[in-house]
Design a protein around this motif. Sequence first.
Motif, mmCIF file in Angstrom:
data_model
loop_
_atom_site.group_PDB
_atom_site.id
_atom_site.type_symbol
_atom_site.label_atom_id
_atom_site.label_comp_id
_atom_site.label_asym_id
_atom_site.label_seq_id
_atom_site.Cartn_x
_atom_site.Cartn_y
_atom_site.Cartn_z
ATOM 1 N N LEU A 19 -0.890 -27.170 31.901
ATOM 2 C CA LEU A 19 0.012 -28.292 31.651
ATOM 3 C C LEU A 19 1.010 -28.436 32.799
ATOM 4 O O LEU A 19 1.250 -29.544 33.298
ATOM 5 C CB LEU A 19 0.748 -28.098 30.321
ATOM 6 N N ILE A 20 1.559 -27.332 33.238
ATOM 7 C CA ILE A 20 2.489 -27.352 34.374
ATOM 8 C C ILE A 20 1.766 -27.833 35.625
ATOM 9 O O ILE A 20 2.294 -28.656 36.387
ATOM 10 C CB ILE A 20 3.103 -25.949 34.596
ATOM 11 N N HIS A 21 0.548 -27.343 35.841
ATOM 12 C CA HIS A 21 -0.242 -27.742 37.009
ATOM 13 C C HIS A 21 -0.491 -29.252 37.001
ATOM 14 O O HIS A 21 -0.282 -29.932 38.008
ATOM 15 C CB HIS A 21 -1.566 -26.970 37.028
ATOM 16 N N ARG A 22 -0.926 -29.781 35.854
ATOM 17 C CA ARG A 22 -1.176 -31.228 35.752
ATOM 18 C C ARG A 22 0.105 -32.022 35.992
ATOM 19 O O ARG A 22 0.094 -33.055 36.665
ATOM 20 C CB ARG A 22 -1.761 -31.570 34.379
ATOM 21 N N SER A 23 1.199 -31.546 35.448
ATOM 22 C CA SER A 23 2.476 -32.232 35.619
ATOM 23 C C SER A 23 2.886 -32.271 37.095
ATOM 24 O O SER A 23 3.326 -33.307 37.602
ATOM 25 C CB SER A 23 3.555 -31.532 34.789
ATOM 26 N N LEU A 24 2.736 -31.153 37.762
ATOM 27 C CA LEU A 24 3.078 -31.107 39.190
ATOM 28 C C LEU A 24 2.192 -32.058 39.991
ATOM 29 O O LEU A 24 2.675 -32.797 40.859
ATOM 30 C CB LEU A 24 2.953 -29.680 39.724
ATOM 31 N N GLY A 28 3.108 -35.795 42.318
ATOM 32 C CA GLY A 28 2.997 -35.702 43.769
ATOM 33 C C GLY A 28 3.324 -34.341 44.341
ATOM 34 O O GLY A 28 3.606 -34.210 45.530
ATOM 35 N N ASN A 29 3.276 -33.315 43.523
ATOM 36 C CA ASN A 29 3.605 -31.962 43.984
ATOM 37 C C ASN A 29 2.375 -31.057 44.011
ATOM 38 O O ASN A 29 2.418 -29.911 43.584
ATOM 39 C CB ASN A 29 4.684 -31.360 43.067
ATOM 40 N N GLU A 30 1.280 -31.594 44.560
ATOM 41 C CA GLU A 30 0.030 -30.846 44.600
ATOM 42 C C GLU A 30 0.138 -29.553 45.397
ATOM 43 O O GLU A 30 -0.502 -28.552 45.065
ATOM 44 C CB GLU A 30 -1.105 -31.706 45.190
ATOM 45 N N VAL A 31 0.930 -29.575 46.458
ATOM 46 C CA VAL A 31 1.073 -28.376 47.297
ATOM 47 C C VAL A 31 1.638 -27.222 46.466
ATOM 48 O O VAL A 31 1.144 -26.095 46.526
ATOM 49 C CB VAL A 31 1.971 -28.657 48.527
ATOM 50 N N THR A 32 2.644 -27.521 45.686
ATOM 51 C CA THR A 32 3.226 -26.498 44.812
ATOM 52 C C THR A 32 2.228 -26.077 43.743
ATOM 53 O O THR A 32 2.047 -24.877 43.482
ATOM 54 C CB THR A 32 4.516 -27.024 44.145
ATOM 55 N N ALA A 33 1.557 -27.037 43.142
ATOM 56 C CA ALA A 33 0.600 -26.744 42.072
ATOM 57 C C ALA A 33 -0.565 -25.897 42.564
ATOM 58 O O ALA A 33 -1.058 -25.025 41.844
ATOM 59 C CB ALA A 33 0.081 -28.047 41.468
#
Length: 120
Positions: A19-24, A28-33
Amino acid sequence: ISSLNIYLDKAEFTEDLLLIHRSLCSTGNEVTADGTLSDIIRNVSVFGLTLVPLDIRQESDRHTEALDSITKFLGLGSYEQWDEETKISWLTQQLGSKRPLLRPNVWNEYPETFSPNTVD
């Protein structure tokens, strides 16, 4: 800590991590995810919750107090006063032993010897 506040199985934990990954990703925070979070998801998938690190440093005072009560009870002296090398040697020896350090519930028989922290 209530069991409602901890993860008891890897599926529940993985669900929240995803869920956190999808939210990131959706913000637009794919690098963090795709960084550390993806590593954690992979580790949980492979190892489950068995390799979650436990940091006991913040409880070192209680740890020392409990072991000090035990070593005094066993007539071994004060764990608290031992140097680091002696502590490590004794702990390593105890961890390698198949016998229990104390028989079950001995602390209930000697409340004057064992502090409440010893049995927490």
